[in-house]
Design a protein around this motif. Structure first.
Motif, PDB file in Angstrom:
ATOM      1  N   ARG A 309      -0.161  -8.337  -8.220  1.00 56.65           N
ATOM      2  CA  ARG A 309      -1.394  -9.059  -8.555  1.00 56.65           C
ATOM      3  C   ARG A 309      -1.579 -10.281  -7.659  1.00 56.65           C
ATOM      4  NH1 ARG A 309      -4.577  -8.682 -13.007  1.00 56.65           N
ATOM      5  NH2 ARG A 309      -4.201  -6.877 -14.378  1.00 56.65           N
ATOM      6  N   ASP A 310      -0.501 -11.012  -7.410  1.00 57.48           N
ATOM      7  CA  ASP A 310      -0.616 -12.204  -6.575  1.00 57.48           C
ATOM      8  C   ASP A 310      -1.080 -11.836  -5.165  1.00 57.48           C
ATOM      9  OD1 ASP A 310       0.167 -13.812  -8.653  1.00 57.48           O
ATOM     10  OD2 ASP A 310       2.270 -13.933  -8.017  1.00 57.48           O
ATOM     11  N   ALA A 311      -0.506 -10.753  -4.609  1.00 55.37           N
ATOM     12  CA  ALA A 311      -0.898 -10.338  -3.260  1.00 55.37           C
ATOM     13  C   ALA A 311      -2.346  -9.873  -3.229  1.00 55.37           C
ATOM     14  CB  ALA A 311       0.030  -9.224  -2.766  1.00 55.37           C
ATOM     15  N   LEU A 312      -2.770  -9.141  -4.269  1.00 53.64           N
ATOM     16  CA  LEU A 312      -4.163  -8.680  -4.340  1.00 53.64           C
ATOM     17  C   LEU A 312      -5.117  -9.862  -4.477  1.00 53.64           C
ATOM     18  CD1 LEU A 312      -3.664  -5.597  -6.696  1.00 53.64           C
ATOM     19  CD2 LEU A 312      -4.092  -5.533  -4.235  1.00 53.64           C
ATOM     20  N   ASP A 313      -4.749 -10.815  -5.320  1.00 54.84           N
ATOM     21  CA  ASP A 313      -5.596 -11.995  -5.503  1.00 54.84           C
ATOM     22  C   ASP A 313      -5.738 -12.780  -4.204  1.00 54.84           C
ATOM     23  OD1 ASP A 313      -6.165 -11.563  -8.186  1.00 54.84           O
ATOM     24  OD2 ASP A 313      -4.439 -12.729  -8.898  1.00 54.84           O
ATOM     25  N   GLN A 314      -4.642 -12.938  -3.494  1.00 56.48           N
ATOM     26  CA  GLN A 314      -4.679 -13.696  -2.250  1.00 56.48           C
ATOM     27  C   GLN A 314      -5.569 -13.014  -1.219  1.00 56.48           C
ATOM     28  OE1 GLN A 314      -0.834 -14.429  -0.499  1.00 56.48           O
ATOM     29  NE2 GLN A 314      -1.679 -15.404   1.329  1.00 56.48           N
ATOM     30  N   SER A 315      -5.432 -11.702  -1.075  1.00 62.00           N
ATOM     31  CA  SER A 315      -6.269 -10.965  -0.127  1.00 62.00           C
ATOM     32  C   SER A 315      -7.737 -11.036  -0.535  1.00 62.00           C
ATOM     33  CB  SER A 315      -5.811  -9.503  -0.054  1.00 62.00           C
ATOM     34  OG  SER A 315      -6.645  -8.756   0.794  1.00 62.00           O
ATOM     35  N   HIS A 345       4.111   2.094 -12.623  1.00 62.32           N
ATOM     36  CA  HIS A 345       3.676   0.772 -13.094  1.00 62.32           C
ATOM     37  C   HIS A 345       2.953  -0.004 -11.996  1.00 62.32           C
ATOM     38  CE1 HIS A 345       7.483  -0.593 -11.150  1.00 62.32           C
ATOM     39  NE2 HIS A 345       6.854  -1.748 -11.029  1.00 62.32           N
ATOM     40  N   VAL A 346       3.298   0.251 -10.735  1.00 62.83           N
ATOM     41  CA  VAL A 346       2.621  -0.425  -9.629  1.00 62.83           C
ATOM     42  C   VAL A 346       1.191   0.090  -9.492  1.00 62.83           C
ATOM     43  CG1 VAL A 346       2.595  -0.738  -7.120  1.00 62.83           C
ATOM     44  CG2 VAL A 346       4.751  -0.937  -8.381  1.00 62.83           C
ATOM     45  N   VAL A 347       1.030   1.410  -9.560  1.00 58.87           N
ATOM     46  CA  VAL A 347      -0.309   1.992  -9.458  1.00 58.87           C
ATOM     47  C   VAL A 347      -1.168   1.565 -10.643  1.00 58.87           C
ATOM     48  CG1 VAL A 347      -1.615   4.148  -9.307  1.00 58.87           C
ATOM     49  CG2 VAL A 347       0.603   3.966  -8.175  1.00 58.87           C
ATOM     50  N   LYS A 348      -0.575   1.560 -11.835  1.00 64.54           N
ATOM     51  CA  LYS A 348      -1.340   1.155 -13.030  1.00 64.54           C
ATOM     52  C   LYS A 348      -1.771  -0.297 -12.926  1.00 64.54           C
ATOM     53  CE  LYS A 348      -2.904   2.202 -17.165  1.00 64.54           C
ATOM     54  NZ  LYS A 348      -3.572   0.945 -17.535  1.00 64.54           N
ATOM     55  N   GLU A 349      -0.931  -1.158 -12.403  1.00 65.43           N
ATOM     56  CA  GLU A 349      -1.305  -2.554 -12.236  1.00 65.43           C
ATOM     57  C   GLU A 349      -2.464  -2.707 -11.253  1.00 65.43           C
ATOM     58  OE1 GLU A 349       1.134  -6.685 -12.020  1.00 65.43           O
ATOM     59  OE2 GLU A 349       1.576  -5.282 -10.385  1.00 65.43           O
ATOM     60  N   CYS A 350      -2.462  -1.895 -10.185  1.00 68.50           N
ATOM     61  CA  CYS A 350      -3.564  -1.919  -9.223  1.00 68.50           C
ATOM     62  C   CYS A 350      -4.861  -1.433  -9.873  1.00 68.50           C
ATOM     63  CB  CYS A 350      -3.225  -1.050  -8.014  1.00 68.50           C
ATOM     64  SG  CYS A 350      -1.941  -1.724  -6.931  1.00 68.50           S
ATOM     65  N   ILE A 351      -4.767  -0.395 -10.702  1.00 69.42           N
ATOM     66  CA  ILE A 351      -5.950   0.129 -11.392  1.00 69.42           C
ATOM     67  C   ILE A 351      -6.524  -0.933 -12.329  1.00 69.42           C
ATOM     68  CG2 ILE A 351      -6.743   1.837 -13.080  1.00 69.42           C
ATOM     69  CD1 ILE A 351      -4.644   3.769 -11.888  1.00 69.42           C
ATOM     70  N   ASP A 352      -5.660  -1.567 -13.114  1.00 71.08           N
ATOM     71  CA  ASP A 352      -6.128  -2.589 -14.048  1.00 71.08           C
ATOM     72  C   ASP A 352      -6.754  -3.758 -13.299  1.00 71.08           C
ATOM     73  OD1 ASP A 352      -5.164  -1.014 -16.096  1.00 71.08           O
ATOM     74  OD2 ASP A 352      -3.283  -2.133 -16.324  1.00 71.08           O
ATOM     75  N   TRP A 353      -6.108  -4.199 -12.214  1.00 71.74           N
ATOM     76  CA  TRP A 353      -6.652  -5.308 -11.416  1.00 71.74           C
ATOM     77  C   TRP A 353      -8.022  -4.946 -10.859  1.00 71.74           C
ATOM     78  CZ3 TRP A 353      -8.380  -5.859  -6.472  1.00 71.74           C
ATOM     79  CH2 TRP A 353      -8.547  -7.152  -5.985  1.00 71.74           C
ATOM     80  N   ALA A 354      -8.167  -3.741 -10.346  1.00 74.02           N
ATOM     81  CA  ALA A 354      -9.437  -3.319  -9.751  1.00 74.02           C
ATOM     82  C   ALA A 354     -10.546  -3.294 -10.797  1.00 74.02           C
ATOM     83  CB  ALA A 354      -9.274  -1.950  -9.104  1.00 74.02           C
ATOM     84  N   ARG A 355     -10.261  -2.785 -11.974  1.00 72.88           N
ATOM     85  CA  ARG A 355     -11.274  -2.745 -13.024  1.00 72.88           C
ATOM     86  C   ARG A 355     -11.685  -4.151 -13.459  1.00 72.88           C
ATOM     87  NH1 ARG A 355      -8.376   2.252 -16.272  1.00 72.88           N
ATOM     88  NH2 ARG A 355      -9.666   3.947 -15.410  1.00 72.88           N
ATOM     89  N   GLU A 356     -10.711  -5.048 -13.551  1.00 73.18           N
ATOM     90  CA  GLU A 356     -11.027  -6.418 -13.946  1.00 73.18           C
ATOM     91  C   GLU A 356     -11.909  -7.105 -12.905  1.00 73.18           C
ATOM     92  OE1 GLU A 356      -7.279  -8.295 -14.515  1.00 73.18           O
ATOM     93  OE2 GLU A 356      -6.653  -6.909 -16.110  1.00 73.18           O
TER      94      GLU A 356
END
Length: 576
Positions: A309-315, A345-356
């Motif tokens: 999440r931190d890396a996705l947020d930063q990008s 769990h990594v893919v699910k976290e990416c899916i949840d982040w993208a939806r949010e």
């Protein structure tokens, strides 16, 4: 001439009766000159010489590995697609010479983005042609610079041949798998019922000469849906066939998805390292920018490559500051070039982040059928399965509007020449645009029929995928054995056709990271005859990492490549 004459007479003959009630547009009142010739055409195609029948091509071709030169009297081996029945027909066709401008070594991108202007700025070192703007548009001039420079290097060297060019370069950089060729040609040349395509009469069906449904024929969509649901991804529910579009390769359907989900200047977030050609697929025509997701992890294990999440947020925030709105998060799962599967769990976290964030997640699962070894973090699980059940749905998986999927037969089935890719989405807003865009990249009716028959042969699918995985696993284990013997670090792979190797100990001191890796890459290429994919062309954060496609060589070539790797490692260590 006969067919043309029939069509011509059908249209202009004065004996034809006027079309009754022109205001009525029903098909029964329309003259269809094309339909009048369908019987003639289908019979004509059925009686063509067998060498001209598309599906019977492997039966009349040499089994020699591909060579870039097909010119007559060439000293190189012939192309595998050289016809042996009518050689004179093809011998007179000259081989085109493709000249690609060279450009400076690819610079490193971390949190900054790759935009069309920047890619175009990596211009050719050659002087421009006079009045260049009279012949080519500025956007066309930028296109060659979107391609990785290692592709240019590959064309500039002599290819290995055991007798004619024993010192030539062995390419381990193109993700193809000729090891399963013998498993495929028999299937391609048969109808799945023990009858060869040559013997089917007629081999070209009447309906195939007409326009097909833009997104794929009904038999193909049925076959593809069943294959993805039950054989490849093991989904808990069936796919909604209305959400599928079959196009000419994975890059075509991926580009179309990006085209309908984002606007020019918007950004696509991709965790690094990533498949180098993503930049071409998403920038060249769609006009998007690339926002690399860098993990900045201190982990020494495979976990340092997992997006967080931190890396996705930063990008995401960095992209916004540059004026580019992130609209897409693209995952390669299983991963190219790392050869790993992301843990669920990594893919699910990416899916949840993208939806949010209301960012569209596209899961590229083109290597889903090439999971050849157990994953250290558990079995491979498709993003479609992990994203399912998000919304109530009477058909499909209940993905909602923000999760999408692409796949192709190019890797798992080594059918890159057929150009068959598929996208899947349950976002109903993009279905019509996706279908219409597919007008530009439809799959031929003949290919659709072949693929439909192959994907419905369950016995063949089971045996092929099992044998293909075993062969890939064996070849991978042989390469790992050599790396262990030479004490060369690598990332343990579980999927794909490649292995991520750490040659950083052989980097020269001094200079930029790009220059140091480029020097090592050219040394392996010119001094040791080894062509790998350099990591920095895939935006890896550190220099000295290379992707080795261990399936792209024949058995004989692979043995030579292993010996060359051993010689390279020993020579470099002696120099220290």
């Amino acid at each position: 001439r006969r067919v043309v004459k029939v069509i011509h007479n059908s249209i202009v003959s004065s004996t034809l009766k006027p079309v009754p009630n022109r205001a009525n547009n029903s098909s029964q009142h329309k003259l269809n000159p094309t339909a009048m010739t369908s019987g003639l055409l289908s019979r004509r195609f059925a009686t063509l010489p067998k060498a001209a029948t598309i599906l019977s091509l492997p039966r009349h071709c040499t089994n020699t590995r591909y060579s870039s030169s097909m010119a007559p009297n060439s000293s190189k081996p012939p192309s595998p697609y050289t016809c042996t029945r009518f050689p004179s027909t093809f011998a007179s066709i000259p081989t085109p010479t493709i000249t690609t401008p060279r450009r400076p070594a690819t610079r490193r991108f971390s949190s900054s983005e790759i935009i069309p202007d920047e890619m175009g700025a990596a211009a050719s070192q050659d002087p421009p042609l006079p009045n260049d703007n009279d012949f080519v548009s500025p956007r066309a001039r930028r296109i060659p610079n979107l391609l990785p420079i290692y592709l240019t290097d590959a064309r500039a060297v002599e290819k290995y041949h055991p007798t004619k060019c024993p010192d030539g370069v062995i390419s381990l950089s193109v993700a193809e798998n000729p090891m399963v060729e013998d498993l495929l040609t028999a299937a391609v040349a048969s109808d799945g019922k023990g009858t060869t395509i040559d013997a089917i009469n007629p081999s070209f069906r009447d309906f195939q000469i007409y326009y097909q449904p833009t997104h794929g024929s009904a038999p193909l969509l049925d076959a593809m849906s069943q294959f993805l649901t039950n054989k490849l991804l093991n989904l808990s529910n069936s796919l909604d066939k209305d959400g599928m579009v079959v196009g000419a390769g994975c890059n075509a359907v991926l580009e179309n998805l990006a085209f309908v989900l984002a606007s020019p200047g918007d950004s696509v977030m991709i965790p690094v390292p990533y498949y180098a050609a993503f930049e071409f697929d998403l920038v060249a025509r769609a006009g998007l920018t690339i926002a690399p997701v860098t993990m900045n992890s201190t982990l020494s294990s495979v976990g340092r490559y997992y997006p967080t999440r931190d890396a996705l947020d930063q990008s995401y925030e960095t992209s916004l500051k540059r004026g580019n709105t992130p609209k897409i998060l693209l995952l390669s799962h299983p991963h190219n070039p790392l050869g790993i599967c992301y843990p669920p769990h990594v893919v699910k976290e990416c899916i949840d982040w993208a939806r949010e964030r209301k960012v569209h997640l596209i899961s590229d699962e083109i290597y889903a059928g090439s999971v050849h070894s157990p994953c250290s973090t558990g079995p491979f699980v498709s993003a479609l399965e992990l994203a399912s059940g998000h919304v109530p749905s009477s058909s499909g998986l209940g993905l909602g509007d923000y999760v999408h999927f692409v796949y192709a037969l190019s890797k798992d089935f080594a059918l890159s020449g057929l150009r068959v890719g598929v996208s899947y989405s349950e976002n109903k807003h993009i279905r019509l645009p996706m279908q219409k865009l597919n007008d530009f990249c439809q799959v031929s009716s003949q290919t659709q029929m072949l693929v439909s028959e192959m994907l419905t042969d369950e016995e063949y699918l089971d045996s092929f995928l099992t044998e293909a995985r075993q062969r890939v696993k064996h070849r991978c284990e042989v390469l790992i054995g050599l790396l262990e013997e030479c004490s060369v670090p690598y990332l343990t792979p579980s999927a794909g056709l490649f292995l991520w190797i750490d040659f950083s100990e052989f980097l020269e001191d001094g200079g930029t990271m790009e220059a140091r890796e480029r020097a090592l890459y050219l040394d392996m290429l010119h001094e040791f005859g080894l062509l790998f994919t350099p990591g920095m062309s895939m935006r890896n954060e550190l220099p000295g990492y290379f992707r080795c496609v261990f399936t792209s060589a024949t058995e004989e070539e692979f043995g030579v490549a292993l010996e060359r790797i051993r010689i390279f490692v020993n020579a470099k260590r002696r120099q220290k």
